[in-house]
Design an enzyme around this catalytic site. Structure first.
Site, PDB file in Angstrom:
ATOM      1  N   HIS A 201     -36.011  21.017 -36.149  1.00 52.41           N
ATOM      2  CA  HIS A 201     -35.042  21.656 -35.249  1.00 52.41           C
ATOM      3  C   HIS A 201     -35.716  22.204 -33.985  1.00 52.41           C
ATOM      4  CE1 HIS A 201     -31.713  22.227 -38.518  1.00 52.41           C
ATOM      5  NE2 HIS A 201     -32.143  20.992 -38.405  1.00 52.41           N
ATOM      6  N   TYR A 254     -30.745  21.473 -31.123  1.00 56.23           N
ATOM      7  CA  TYR A 254     -31.021  22.872 -31.466  1.00 56.23           C
ATOM      8  C   TYR A 254     -31.770  23.619 -30.359  1.00 56.23           C
ATOM      9  CZ  TYR A 254     -29.287  22.145 -36.166  1.00 56.23           C
ATOM     10  OH  TYR A 254     -28.468  21.880 -37.239  1.00 56.23           O
TER      11      TYR A 254
END
Length: 440
Positions: A201, A254
């Site tokens: 992420h 993200y």
């Protein structure tokens, strides 16, 4: 041919039909003879529904794959070749707390980033390490493939605090980015290759290729003109052209939490007021999915599963297992021990990077150092992951406080302490290591 035994812990997950479909589609080269779906007693109803659907899928496909369900992983593990973990400790109710409590303090509430990511790690890591002990005991030669979030932090903990060396962490984000670029360009995804490097992420596409030719600048141009390569659970706010051109790398969805913090927080607060947390939305989606799964005439993975937000997760897992089993030597982005692939990350730490996948596992492809523009943020998140993992293993309040404070989404130590104390109280049922450790 003996065939393969795979044990999936968290087998009652709504994603499992995609996993079953992936094994069915690859059966000719990946002969899964036994698939054990394991869950906890609280998940027994979902496990039964998933188990029945899996059996119908296998029967329709006409492959000799036995489906077993169990509420005892020690019954399932002996003789396993691969163990996959897709667990959610505390289920969606815990996720709702991870998302809602930080918002009260003006901090992003998200299940794998910031305070929510910390607490998902605190709950998940001790359970994963217990599973590691059982794998070591009952099937010591098995590969452990984890796609429980936060996958990078979990992989870090397994590498540092267990004896398991045959482990790989998996995420659908790089797969989704490659599919998104292909869609953006109107080409088949097999023609796109991306040099991935960073953390879970927190991964960047350093270079993008079409048929082996570099097209990074072209993709970045398209990125700023309206296609933000986002996900179902992350709002697409677009990107500032000058920022993206200056970054000169493809950010993952993200990254919005770190580069667009105030705008994402504003969107989250608005969504929370109107619809509640993402967990509540997912809960409704899951209810609808399981109603569909119950249909005795359903014999394939339903299209609606793609709405769940984790598309490609299970298919990526099947591809990884297939490549290890068949010693394919293809390239896949996974979470694994760095071993010098990224120069500024310790060799023993977990990174998310392109690897050559062999029968001996992933061999990271060296990228040298990360560009200076992204290096500091990646190192900050790696510090956060390492200290969070240590807090999860030790139950040390001060380590948890430190992890919360150094996360870039948390603005001060005072706010960190307030969120930490409230979340420790809210999650105490799943944090036995922290009982009676809250300090004033």
């Amino acid at each position: 041919m003996r065939g393969i035994k795979i044990v999936t812990i968290g087998g009652g997950s709504s994603y499992t039909p995609e996993l079953v479909e992936g094994f069915i589609n690859r059966y000719d080269e990946l002969p899964v003879r036994e698939l054990w779906l394991v869950d906890i007693p609280e998940g027994s109803e979902k496990l039964a529904i998933i188990g029945d659907l899996a059996k119908r899928m296998v029967e329709k496909a006409g492959v000799p794959m036995e489906i077993h369900t169990s509420l005892d992983r020690r019954e399932a593990l002996p003789g396993a070749d691969f163990v996959t973990t897709q667990i959610r400790v505390g289920q969606l109710d815990a996720r709702a707390k991870d998302e809602s409590i930080p918002l009260k303090y003006g901090v992003i509430g998200q299940e794998t980033n910031g305070p929510g990511g910390l607490f998902k790690g605190l709950r998940t890591i001790p359970v994963i390490l217990d599973i590691c002990w059982d794998v070591e005991t009952y099937c010591p030669n098995a590969w452990l493939i984890n796609f429980s979030n936060p996958a990078g932090m979990v992989t870090e903990a397994v590498l540092r605090y267990s004896n398991i060396t045959k482990t790989v962490g998996l995420c659908n984000v790089p797969v989704g980015m490659r599919m998104g670029v292909a869609e953006m360009l109107g080409v088949d995804a097999d023609r796109i290759q991306i040099d991935f490097a960073g953390l879970n992420h927190m991964v960047y596409g350093l270079n993008v290729y079409l048929d082996g030719e570099t097209i990074t600048e072209n993709v970045l141009d398209k990125l700023v003109s309206g296609n933000g390569l986002t996900m179902k659970n992350i709002v697409d706010l677009g990107w500032d052209k000058d920022f993206i051109k200056g970054l000169a790398a493809l950010p993952c969805p993200y990254h919005r939490y770190y580069y667009q913090t105030s705008k994402l927080l504003e969107e989250e607060q608005k969504d929370f007021a109107e619809k509640g947390t993402r967990a509540q939305v997912v809960k409704q989606l899951e209810k609808e999915l399981f109603d569909i799964y119950k249909n005795p005439d359903l014999t394939v993975k339903p299209k609606q599963l793609e709405e769940r937000g984790g598309a490609y997760y299970s298919d990526a897992a099947c591809s990884l297992i297939n490549s290890i089993y068949n010693d394919k030597g293809d390239i896949q982005p996974v979470n694994t021990k760095n071993n010098g692939a990224i120069a500024s990350i310790p060799n023993e730490s977990a990174v998310e990077v392109n690897c050559v996948i062999t029968k001996d596992g992933p061999k990271p492809i060296a990228v040298g150092d990360l560009p200076v523009a992204v290096r500091g943020l990646v190192q900050q998140i790696k510090s956060f992951e390492r200290i969070s993992a240590e807090a999860a293993v030790t139950g040390d309040y001060q380590k948890a406080m430190l992890a919360m404070t150094i996360n870039p989404l948390v603005p001060s130590d005072t706010i960190a302490k307030n969120i930490l104390d409230e979340m420790l109280e809210a999650h105490q049922e799943y944090l036995p290591e922290f009982v009676n450790r809250v300090t004033s």
